[in-house]
Write an enzyme that holds these catalytic residues in place. Structure first.
Site, PDB file in Angstrom:
ATOM      1  N   LYS A   1      -1.256  -0.508 -12.368  1.00  0.00           N
ATOM      2  CA  LYS A   1      -2.334  -0.709 -11.389  1.00  0.00           C
ATOM      3  C   LYS A   1      -2.863   0.644 -10.909  1.00  0.00           C
ATOM      4  O   LYS A   1      -4.071   0.837 -10.753  1.00  0.00           O
ATOM      5  CB  LYS A   1      -1.831  -1.536 -10.196  1.00  0.00           C
ATOM      6  CG  LYS A   1      -2.896  -1.736  -9.135  1.00  0.00           C
ATOM      7  CD  LYS A   1      -2.432  -2.533  -7.935  1.00  0.00           C
ATOM      8  CE  LYS A   1      -3.479  -2.479  -6.827  1.00  0.00           C
ATOM      9  NZ  LYS A   1      -3.058  -3.142  -5.587  1.00  0.00           N
TER      10      LYS A   1
ATOM     11  N   GLY B   1      -2.678  -9.184  -1.554  1.00  0.00           N
ATOM     12  CA  GLY B   1      -4.093  -9.397  -1.251  1.00  0.00           C
ATOM     13  C   GLY B   1      -4.866 -10.040  -2.396  1.00  0.00           C
ATOM     14  O   GLY B   1      -4.493 -11.103  -2.896  1.00  0.00           O
TER      15      GLY B   1
ATOM     16  N   ASP C   1      -8.686   2.421   4.477  1.00  0.00           N
ATOM     17  CA  ASP C   1      -9.349   1.140   4.655  1.00  0.00           C
ATOM     18  C   ASP C   1      -9.971   0.725   3.347  1.00  0.00           C
ATOM     19  O   ASP C   1     -10.656   1.518   2.711  1.00  0.00           O
ATOM     20  CB  ASP C   1     -10.424   1.252   5.737  1.00  0.00           C
ATOM     21  CG  ASP C   1      -9.853   0.819   7.047  1.00  0.00           C
ATOM     22  OD1 ASP C   1      -9.426  -0.349   7.119  1.00  0.00           O
ATOM     23  OD2 ASP C   1      -9.786   1.649   7.962  1.00  0.00           O
TER      24      ASP C   1
ATOM     25  N   HIS D   1      -8.768   1.616  -7.083  1.00  0.00           N
ATOM     26  CA  HIS D   1      -9.604   2.270  -6.078  1.00  0.00           C
ATOM     27  C   HIS D   1      -8.757   3.253  -5.250  1.00  0.00           C
ATOM     28  O   HIS D   1      -9.204   4.306  -4.857  1.00  0.00           O
ATOM     29  CB  HIS D   1     -10.246   1.209  -5.181  1.00  0.00           C
ATOM     30  CG  HIS D   1      -9.278   0.193  -4.634  1.00  0.00           C
ATOM     31  ND1 HIS D   1      -8.359  -0.443  -5.425  1.00  0.00           N
ATOM     32  CD2 HIS D   1      -9.073  -0.280  -3.371  1.00  0.00           C
ATOM     33  CE1 HIS D   1      -7.642  -1.265  -4.679  1.00  0.00           C
ATOM     34  NE2 HIS D   1      -8.049  -1.174  -3.434  1.00  0.00           N
TER      35      HIS D   1
ATOM     36  N   LYS E   1       0.847  -1.191   0.000  1.00  0.00           N
ATOM     37  CA  LYS E   1       0.000   0.000   0.000  1.00  0.00           C
ATOM     38  C   LYS E   1       0.886   1.246   0.000  1.00  0.00           C
ATOM     39  O   LYS E   1       0.676   2.179  -0.774  1.00  0.00           O
ATOM     40  CB  LYS E   1      -0.825  -0.004   1.290  1.00  0.00           C
ATOM     41  CG  LYS E   1      -2.284   0.259   1.121  1.00  0.00           C
ATOM     42  CD  LYS E   1      -2.923   0.380   2.504  1.00  0.00           C
ATOM     43  CE  LYS E   1      -4.235  -0.344   2.549  1.00  0.00           C
ATOM     44  NZ  LYS E   1      -4.990  -0.082   3.785  1.00  0.00           N
TER      45      LYS E   1
ATOM     46  N   GLU F   1      -8.093  -1.704  14.826  1.00  0.00           N
ATOM     47  CA  GLU F   1      -9.027  -1.486  13.725  1.00  0.00           C
ATOM     48  C   GLU F   1     -10.343  -2.150  14.104  1.00  0.00           C
ATOM     49  O   GLU F   1     -10.380  -3.360  14.332  1.00  0.00           O
ATOM     50  CB  GLU F   1      -8.461  -2.130  12.446  1.00  0.00           C
ATOM     51  CG  GLU F   1      -8.586  -1.225  11.237  1.00  0.00           C
ATOM     52  CD  GLU F   1      -7.909  -1.813  10.014  1.00  0.00           C
ATOM     53  OE1 GLU F   1      -8.499  -2.708   9.390  1.00  0.00           O
ATOM     54  OE2 GLU F   1      -6.792  -1.378   9.693  1.00  0.00           O
TER      55      GLU F   1
HETATM   56  P1  ITT Z   1      -3.544  -1.493   6.800  1.00  0.00           P
HETATM   57  O1  ITT Z   1      -2.463  -1.659   7.806  1.00  0.00           O
HETATM   58  O2  ITT Z   1      -3.364  -0.250   5.980  1.00  0.00           O
HETATM   59  O3  ITT Z   1      -4.936  -1.604   7.365  1.00  0.00           O
HETATM   60  P2  ITT Z   1      -4.295  -3.877   5.338  1.00  0.00           P
HETATM   61  O4  ITT Z   1      -3.560  -4.717   4.343  1.00  0.00           O
HETATM   62  O5  ITT Z   1      -4.855  -4.552   6.552  1.00  0.00           O
HETATM   63  O6  ITT Z   1      -3.322  -2.685   5.747  1.00  0.00           O
HETATM   64  P3  ITT Z   1      -6.991  -3.055   4.612  1.00  0.00           P
HETATM   65  O7  ITT Z   1      -7.491  -3.472   5.943  1.00  0.00           O
HETATM   66  O8  ITT Z   1      -7.410  -1.725   4.102  1.00  0.00           O
HETATM   67  O9  ITT Z   1      -5.399  -3.089   4.559  1.00  0.00           O
HETATM   68  O10 ITT Z   1      -7.333  -4.099   3.486  1.00  0.00           O
HETATM   69  C1  ITT Z   1      -8.360  -5.034   3.574  1.00  0.00           C
HETATM   70  C2  ITT Z   1      -8.023  -6.244   2.743  1.00  0.00           C
HETATM   71  O11 ITT Z   1      -8.168  -5.928   1.373  1.00  0.00           O
HETATM   72  C3  ITT Z   1      -6.588  -6.758   2.949  1.00  0.00           C
HETATM   73  O12 ITT Z   1      -6.631  -8.165   3.031  1.00  0.00           O
HETATM   74  C4  ITT Z   1      -5.855  -6.322   1.691  1.00  0.00           C
HETATM   75  O13 ITT Z   1      -4.895  -7.287   1.331  1.00  0.00           O
HETATM   76  C5  ITT Z   1      -6.990  -6.236   0.661  1.00  0.00           C
HETATM   77  N1  ITT Z   1      -6.691  -5.153  -0.289  1.00  0.00           N
HETATM   78  C6  ITT Z   1      -6.797  -3.824  -0.064  1.00  0.00           C
HETATM   79  N2  ITT Z   1      -6.370  -3.124  -1.123  1.00  0.00           N
HETATM   80  C7  ITT Z   1      -5.991  -4.028  -2.037  1.00  0.00           C
HETATM   81  C8  ITT Z   1      -5.437  -3.948  -3.321  1.00  0.00           C
HETATM   82  O14 ITT Z   1      -5.146  -2.788  -3.888  1.00  0.00           O
HETATM   83  N3  ITT Z   1      -5.149  -5.076  -3.957  1.00  0.00           N
HETATM   84  C9  ITT Z   1      -5.406  -6.271  -3.411  1.00  0.00           C
HETATM   85  N4  ITT Z   1      -5.917  -6.454  -2.202  1.00  0.00           N
HETATM   86  C10 ITT Z   1      -6.205  -5.337  -1.500  1.00  0.00           C
END
Ligand code: ITT
Length: 182
Positions: A163, A141, A65, A168, A12, A36
């Protein structure tokens, strides 16, 4: 102006680093533990986190998020994306969708910004579909199973620059930048 980005996720951060660089702005990674909450609404999660971190992190700071909402699964995993990713993962989602032809999905990112003592939220959405197989090696992810509208390839088959043209994250970022630059 330098913005602090609170996240555990280095992918991220890398994506944001390039987005900010294109705006000639600097972003600093803050990898801090924070609680969270779980809520059906991603905006509530972001707001709660902003408040929890206020006073602990240098302002301006931001966090994000995100979640994947699959139409045929009634929006699952949505706000529970992180948990689902950690538990059943992409293989699990492929299994759930095995006999489902309707593959439509959206990725949502909500940026929470704390600046000048106030909270601000910016939402970005990318329409797309769930692939029929897990494809690609890049990203993180759900990247290997999400194909954004306008492409035939998953996010995992793209480098970050590509990407970032669809994501998003970029959509939410554009709103953030418009706001900051006023
Ligand atoms: P934070 O510490 O920023 O919260 P995180 O990876 O836990 O990091 P989120 O809770 O926002 O981030 O993400 C929720 C889920 O969605 C998490 O499993 C991510 O891997 C997935 N995700 C979010 N953005 C993504 C993206 O651009 N591509 C693929 N998966 C994504």
């Amino acid at each position: 102006m330098k913005i602090h980005l609170v996240t555990h996720n280095k992918h991220k951060f890398e994506e944001y680093r390039l987005l900010f660089r294109n705006e000639n702005m600097e972003v600093e990674w803050v990898n801090t533990e924070y609680v969270e909450i779980q809520d059906d609404d991603v905006e509530n999660v972001a707001l709660f986190s902003l408040n929890a971190l206020t006073g602990k992190i240098h302002e301006p700071f931001m966090l994000e998020d995100s979640g994947l909402y699959i139409k045929s699964l009634k929006g699952f995993p949505g706000p529970y994306s992180s948990y689902v990713n950690r538990t059943i993962g992409n293989e699990g989602i492929m299994d759930l969708m095995k006999n489902i032809r309707e593959r439509q999905a959206v990725f949502v990112a909500v940026i929470g910004l704390r600046m000048d003592g106030q909270n601000y939220l910016f939402r970005g959405v990318t329409e797309g579909k769930i692939s029929h197989e897990i494809k690609g090696k890049k990203g993180f992810g759900f990247d290997p199973i999400f194909i954004p509208e306008g492409s035939e390839r998953t996010f995992s088959e793209m480098d970050i620059e590509e990407k970032n043209r669809y994501s998003h994250r970029m959509m939410a970022f554009k709103k953030l930048i418009e706001f900051i630059k006023i």
